[in-house]
Design a protein around this motif. Structure first.
Motif, PDB file in Angstrom:
ATOM      1  N   SER A 113     -28.310  27.997 -57.491  1.00 22.65           N
ATOM      2  CA  SER A 113     -27.920  29.042 -58.433  1.00 22.65           C
ATOM      3  C   SER A 113     -27.026  30.086 -57.764  1.00 22.65           C
ATOM      4  CB  SER A 113     -29.173  29.720 -58.996  1.00 22.65           C
ATOM      5  OG  SER A 113     -28.845  30.719 -59.925  1.00 22.65           O
ATOM      6  N   ALA A 114     -27.353  30.429 -56.522  1.00 24.74           N
ATOM      7  CA  ALA A 114     -26.609  31.479 -55.829  1.00 24.74           C
ATOM      8  C   ALA A 114     -25.184  31.063 -55.476  1.00 24.74           C
ATOM      9  CB  ALA A 114     -27.354  31.890 -54.560  1.00 24.74           C
ATOM     10  N   ASN A 115     -24.941  29.764 -55.343  1.00 26.25           N
ATOM     11  CA  ASN A 115     -23.644  29.323 -54.822  1.00 26.25           C
ATOM     12  C   ASN A 115     -22.793  28.522 -55.785  1.00 26.25           C
ATOM     13  OD1 ASN A 115     -23.771  30.319 -51.961  1.00 26.25           O
ATOM     14  ND2 ASN A 115     -25.648  29.103 -52.006  1.00 26.25           N
ATOM     15  N   ILE A 116     -23.295  28.277 -56.985  1.00 32.87           N
ATOM     16  CA  ILE A 116     -22.471  27.586 -57.973  1.00 32.87           C
ATOM     17  C   ILE A 116     -21.686  28.662 -58.746  1.00 32.87           C
ATOM     18  CG2 ILE A 116     -24.342  27.514 -59.682  1.00 32.87           C
ATOM     19  CD1 ILE A 116     -23.218  24.740 -60.483  1.00 32.87           C
ATOM     20  N   VAL A 137     -32.561  45.766 -56.621  1.00 33.18           N
ATOM     21  CA  VAL A 137     -33.452  46.914 -56.454  1.00 33.18           C
ATOM     22  C   VAL A 137     -34.900  46.501 -56.670  1.00 33.18           C
ATOM     23  CG1 VAL A 137     -34.237  48.978 -57.690  1.00 33.18           C
ATOM     24  CG2 VAL A 137     -31.920  48.870 -56.822  1.00 33.18           C
ATOM     25  N   PHE A 138     -35.163  45.684 -57.676  1.00 30.93           N
ATOM     26  CA  PHE A 138     -36.543  45.268 -57.955  1.00 30.93           C
ATOM     27  C   PHE A 138     -37.055  44.277 -56.920  1.00 30.93           C
ATOM     28  CE2 PHE A 138     -35.967  47.440 -61.900  1.00 30.93           C
ATOM     29  CZ  PHE A 138     -37.253  47.792 -62.293  1.00 30.93           C
ATOM     30  N   GLY A 139     -36.180  43.523 -56.292  1.00 27.71           N
ATOM     31  CA  GLY A 139     -36.603  42.728 -55.157  1.00 27.71           C
ATOM     32  C   GLY A 139     -36.967  41.297 -55.473  1.00 27.71           C
ATOM     33  N   MET A 140     -37.831  40.746 -54.631  1.00 27.90           N
ATOM     34  CA  MET A 140     -38.035  39.305 -54.521  1.00 27.90           C
ATOM     35  C   MET A 140     -38.493  38.638 -55.814  1.00 27.90           C
ATOM     36  SD  MET A 140     -37.706  36.960 -52.168  1.00 27.90           S
ATOM     37  CE  MET A 140     -37.973  37.626 -50.543  1.00 27.90           C
ATOM     38  N   ALA A 141     -39.490  39.198 -56.480  1.00 24.91           N
ATOM     39  CA  ALA A 141     -40.053  38.525 -57.654  1.00 24.91           C
ATOM     40  C   ALA A 141     -39.008  38.363 -58.762  1.00 24.91           C
ATOM     41  CB  ALA A 141     -41.268  39.289 -58.168  1.00 24.91           C
ATOM     42  N   ILE A 142     -38.351  39.462 -59.133  1.00 31.96           N
ATOM     43  CA  ILE A 142     -37.352  39.418 -60.196  1.00 31.96           C
ATOM     44  C   ILE A 142     -36.156  38.570 -59.765  1.00 31.96           C
ATOM     45  CG2 ILE A 142     -35.874  40.791 -61.692  1.00 31.96           C
ATOM     46  CD1 ILE A 142     -38.886  41.193 -62.105  1.00 31.96           C
ATOM     47  N   PHE A 143     -35.798  38.711 -58.504  1.00 32.50           N
ATOM     48  CA  PHE A 143     -34.667  37.978 -57.957  1.00 32.50           C
ATOM     49  C   PHE A 143     -34.887  36.464 -58.060  1.00 32.50           C
ATOM     50  CE2 PHE A 143     -33.961  36.127 -53.576  1.00 32.50           C
ATOM     51  CZ  PHE A 143     -32.706  35.601 -53.838  1.00 32.50           C
ATOM     52  N   HIS A 144     -36.075  35.987 -57.685  1.00 31.07           N
ATOM     53  CA  HIS A 144     -36.352  34.552 -57.761  1.00 31.07           C
ATOM     54  C   HIS A 144     -36.361  34.062 -59.208  1.00 31.07           C
ATOM     55  CE1 HIS A 144     -37.051  32.636 -53.906  1.00 31.07           C
ATOM     56  NE2 HIS A 144     -37.598  33.739 -53.456  1.00 31.07           N
ATOM     57  N   VAL A 145     -36.914  34.839 -60.100  1.00 31.19           N
ATOM     58  CA  VAL A 145     -36.928  34.444 -61.515  1.00 31.19           C
ATOM     59  C   VAL A 145     -35.502  34.371 -62.056  1.00 31.19           C
ATOM     60  CG1 VAL A 145     -37.645  35.123 -63.831  1.00 31.19           C
ATOM     61  CG2 VAL A 145     -39.239  35.357 -61.923  1.00 31.19           C
ATOM     62  N   TYR A 146     -34.686  35.341 -61.707  1.00 28.61           N
ATOM     63  CA  TYR A 146     -33.291  35.347 -62.149  1.00 28.61           C
ATOM     64  C   TYR A 146     -32.567  34.096 -61.669  1.00 28.61           C
ATOM     65  CZ  TYR A 146     -28.525  37.048 -62.958  1.00 28.61           C
ATOM     66  OH  TYR A 146     -27.239  37.172 -63.392  1.00 28.61           O
ATOM     67  N   GLU A 147     -32.723  33.790 -60.386  1.00 31.91           N
ATOM     68  CA  GLU A 147     -32.020  32.635 -59.826  1.00 31.91           C
ATOM     69  C   GLU A 147     -32.548  31.318 -60.391  1.00 31.91           C
ATOM     70  OE1 GLU A 147     -29.420  32.926 -58.155  1.00 31.91           O
ATOM     71  OE2 GLU A 147     -29.457  34.837 -57.098  1.00 31.91           O
ATOM     72  N   ARG A 148     -33.796  31.307 -60.836  1.00 24.03           N
ATOM     73  CA  ARG A 148     -34.362  30.059 -61.361  1.00 24.03           C
ATOM     74  C   ARG A 148     -33.684  29.607 -62.647  1.00 24.03           C
ATOM     75  NH1 ARG A 148     -40.238  30.378 -63.471  1.00 24.03           N
ATOM     76  NH2 ARG A 148     -40.570  31.374 -61.449  1.00 24.03           N
ATOM     77  N   TRP A 149     -33.157  30.570 -63.402  1.00 24.03           N
ATOM     78  CA  TRP A 149     -32.570  30.213 -64.698  1.00 24.03           C
ATOM     79  C   TRP A 149     -31.053  30.424 -64.767  1.00 24.03           C
ATOM     80  CZ3 TRP A 149     -35.993  27.544 -67.160  1.00 24.03           C
ATOM     81  CH2 TRP A 149     -37.348  27.846 -67.019  1.00 24.03           C
ATOM     82  N   ALA A 150     -30.515  31.238 -63.866  1.00 23.65           N
ATOM     83  CA  ALA A 150     -29.103  31.612 -63.983  1.00 23.65           C
ATOM     84  C   ALA A 150     -28.144  30.447 -63.801  1.00 23.65           C
ATOM     85  CB  ALA A 150     -28.777  32.716 -62.964  1.00 23.65           C
ATOM     86  N   TRP A 151     -28.586  29.394 -63.124  1.00 28.24           N
ATOM     87  CA  TRP A 151     -27.693  28.260 -62.860  1.00 28.24           C
ATOM     88  C   TRP A 151     -27.408  27.440 -64.123  1.00 28.24           C
ATOM     89  CZ3 TRP A 151     -29.394  23.277 -63.814  1.00 28.24           C
ATOM     90  CH2 TRP A 151     -30.771  23.119 -63.999  1.00 28.24           C
ATOM     91  N   ILE A 152     -28.275  27.487 -65.102  1.00 31.95           N
ATOM     92  CA  ILE A 152     -28.139  26.603 -66.269  1.00 31.95           C
ATOM     93  C   ILE A 152     -26.846  26.877 -67.042  1.00 31.95           C
ATOM     94  CG2 ILE A 152     -29.170  25.906 -68.468  1.00 31.95           C
ATOM     95  CD1 ILE A 152     -31.918  26.386 -67.209  1.00 31.95           C
ATOM     96  N   PRO A 153     -26.576  28.119 -67.476  1.00 31.87           N
ATOM     97  CA  PRO A 153     -25.304  28.340 -68.182  1.00 31.87           C
ATOM     98  C   PRO A 153     -24.096  28.099 -67.283  1.00 31.87           C
ATOM     99  CG  PRO A 153     -26.430  30.428 -67.739  1.00 31.87           C
ATOM    100  CD  PRO A 153     -27.405  29.342 -67.445  1.00 31.87           C
ATOM    101  N   GLN A 154     -24.243  28.330 -65.971  1.00 34.51           N
ATOM    102  CA  GLN A 154     -23.128  28.072 -65.061  1.00 34.51           C
ATOM    103  C   GLN A 154     -22.764  26.591 -65.013  1.00 34.51           C
ATOM    104  OE1 GLN A 154     -21.118  30.303 -63.125  1.00 34.51           O
ATOM    105  NE2 GLN A 154     -22.040  31.576 -64.697  1.00 34.51           N
ATOM    106  N   VAL A 155     -23.761  25.750 -64.901  1.00 28.47           N
ATOM    107  CA  VAL A 155     -23.509  24.305 -64.855  1.00 28.47           C
ATOM    108  C   VAL A 155     -22.847  23.842 -66.148  1.00 28.47           C
ATOM    109  CG1 VAL A 155     -24.624  22.039 -64.852  1.00 28.47           C
ATOM    110  CG2 VAL A 155     -25.307  23.762 -63.176  1.00 28.47           C
TER     111      VAL A 155
END
Length: 527
Positions: free
Chosen positions: A94-97, A213-231
């Motif tokens: 997710s971070a690199n696509i 700012v919110f850190g690890m928990a929110i960040f991981h959740v964001y990355e878990r789904w953000a790749w789908i619309p990108q792909v």
């Protein structure tokens, strides 16, 4: 699903901070090589009561990660799960696509004069090497519970480790700058120029700030789904722009120039994934100690290689079609963001919608770097640790926002010079870590790792050998680097026009110098 990425760590959330005191340093009496679950006793430093009160209010916000660089104890981590391992790959995918990595692929044909096949081959193999280095560095997060630049203290010593920490902060700020510029360019192109690039930069910076700012928990959740619309939108780009890709594009220049271009583009492609090496452990500290290293390596490697390869092939394809597509040529003269949007040209309004999704995709790339570089301030010393992580996130975002606004019209120069320049030190750093691990730690010459000593100068290596090897490696990189503003004497000899071999000379110098110096250091000082 129950896995490390979706939880804020159990209380105590951050043993660095208490009511009215902040930890400056700690000393553990453990002599075990296996990590202890006992927390370090903080040395209190008075802070103003009002600041302490405001800090407690902010850190009590639901979902906000209060922890800074303090080691995550085994009792504070979460259990194994299949989703936890999958999340490792999803994070990096997710971070690199993202569009900023796609822009790097453009440089093969446009800057180095390579054909489609040569650009693709250099890209794929460069990505594999760089991803392997980052995947190796990622194994230490779960093992130690420490952030990457804290782990660096075990390989380079307490004081020398501050040098790669500073360089990593510069690196992540640089990538944040590139992300903001790319996102701003695409959003500006979508609006037909009615919205300035600066407004797009503001959008990217603000959303990146909010999640980091919110850190690890929110960040991981964001990355878990953000790749789908990108792909989805990138595959639409394949269908829309693919017919104009020129897979028969040939190299330009004489044989020497082609060889130089291959070397330089290969090194550039390697430099992008390896730039995550000095931050890759940061995101695994809440995984249990028993997490298998080989699984961490493979899942990280998979996420990195799949994402980088996909977007770089798209970039190479777009660049290959510029010579035969006048609309793309005109768009490329405006910006790389405009070129990406031109690839959606046949889709009209829907293509502009896809362009917006691509622009917002750089946020996924921006968040991990923002998070990691903010931790770097705390690694630098006691005064940095006195300031909460969320405040440093604000500082980092402000810095790369200003840099993006200032450099918004010079993206290609930033990509060519900055990315390669940062690749030099990261590969030297990885080479030193690898040698210390395999030659001195695994064999018992330097003992094992006591992860409770993360902030105890007296129980960490002095780092003299690592510092000298790092600097000597940099000397090798300097004589082999090829940049617009400087060409090393060795680099100038390649192909008649020069090529960038700074990564290889830097690593070679460090690999030769470090083992004998480390042996002498252990013999004299015993650590």
């Amino acid at each position: 699903m129950d896995h490390p990425a979706t939880h804020v760590p159990p209380a105590p959330a951050d043993i660095e901070k208490g009511t009215g005191v902040l930890e400056v340093s700690s000393r553990s009496t453990s002599t075990e090589n296996i990590s202890s679950s006992e927390p370090h006793a903080p040395i209190p430093i008075p802070i103003p009561p009002k600041l302490s009160k405001w800090n407690q209010r902010i850190e009590s916000l639901s979902g906000l990660e209060a922890r800074g660089i303090t080691r995550v104890l085994p009792s504070e981590r979460h259990g194994h799960s299949v989703m936890g391992y999958i999340q490792m790959s999803l994070l990096w995918f997710s971070a690199n696509i993202s569009a900023n990595n796609l822009a790097v692929g453009l440089l093969g044909p446009l800057l180095f004069g390579l054909g489609f096949l040569d650009s693709a081959m250099c890209s794929v193999f460069g990505i594999l090497v760089g991803s392997a280095a980052t995947a190796y560095m990622s194994i230490w997060g779960a093992q130690s519970g420490n952030r990457t630049m804290i782990v660096a203290r075990y390989f380079m010593g307490y004081w020398p480790a501050k040098l790669p920490c500073i360089l990593n902060m510069i690196l992540m700020i640089g990538y944040g700058t590139i992300d903001c510029i790319i996102g701003g360019q695409i959003l500006s192109a979508v609006s037909g120029g009615s919205m300035s690039i600066v407004v797009g930069i503001v959008v990217v910076a603000l959303i990146s700030w909010l999640v980091a700012v919110f850190g690890m928990a929110i960040f991981h959740v964001y990355e878990r789904w953000a790749w789908i619309p990108q792909v989805i939108v990138l595959f639409i780009l394949v269908g829309s722009a693919g017919p104009s890709f020129n897979a028969n594009l040939q190299n330009t220049g004489d044989p020497g120039a082609i060889t130089a271009g291959r070397l330089s583009f290969f090194s550039l492609q390697l430099s992008v994934p390896v730039s995550w090496a000095a931050a890759s452990s940061d995101f695994y500290v809440y995984y249990p100690e028993s997490t298998k290293k080989w699984k961490v390596f493979l899942m990280t490697m998979a996420g990195l290689t799949l994402s980088f390869t996909f977007v770089n092939m798209l970039g190479i394809g777009l660049a290959s079609g510029i010579a035969t597509n006048p609309l793309w040529d005109e768009a490329n003269k405006v910006s790389s963001g405009a070129l990406i949007l031109a690839g959606y040209g046949p889709l009209n309004g829907f293509g502009k919608f896809c362009g917006v999704i691509v622009a917002l995709g750089v946020i996924s790339n921006n968040i991990p770097g923002t998070y990691a570089s903010a931790l770097g301030f705390q690694v630098l010393g006691r005064y940095g640790k006195m300031v909460p992580r969320y405040f440093w996130v604000c500082v980092i975002v402000l810095i790369y926002f200003i840099c993006a606004v200032a450099g918004r019209n010079n993206l290609f120069d930033i990509l060519q010079n900055f990315v390669a320049l940062m690749g030099y030190w990261t590969m030297i750093f990885v080479a030193i870590v690898l040698q210390e691990h395999l030659i001195f730690r695994r064999t018992g010459l330097a003992g094992g790792f006591d992860w409770t000593a993360w902030d105890d100068k007296t129980r960490l290596p002095l780092g003299l050998a690592a510092l000298v090897a790092f600097l000597v490696g940099w000397a090798g990189a300097i004589i082999g680097m090829y940049q617009n503003w400087y060409m090393g004497p060795v680099a100038a000899k390649i192909g008649g026009i020069g090529a960038d071999i700074g990564v290889w000379l830097g690593c070679a110098f460090a690999l030769v110098v470090f083992p004998p110096l480390r042996y002498l250091e252990l013999k004299k000082y015993g650590r």
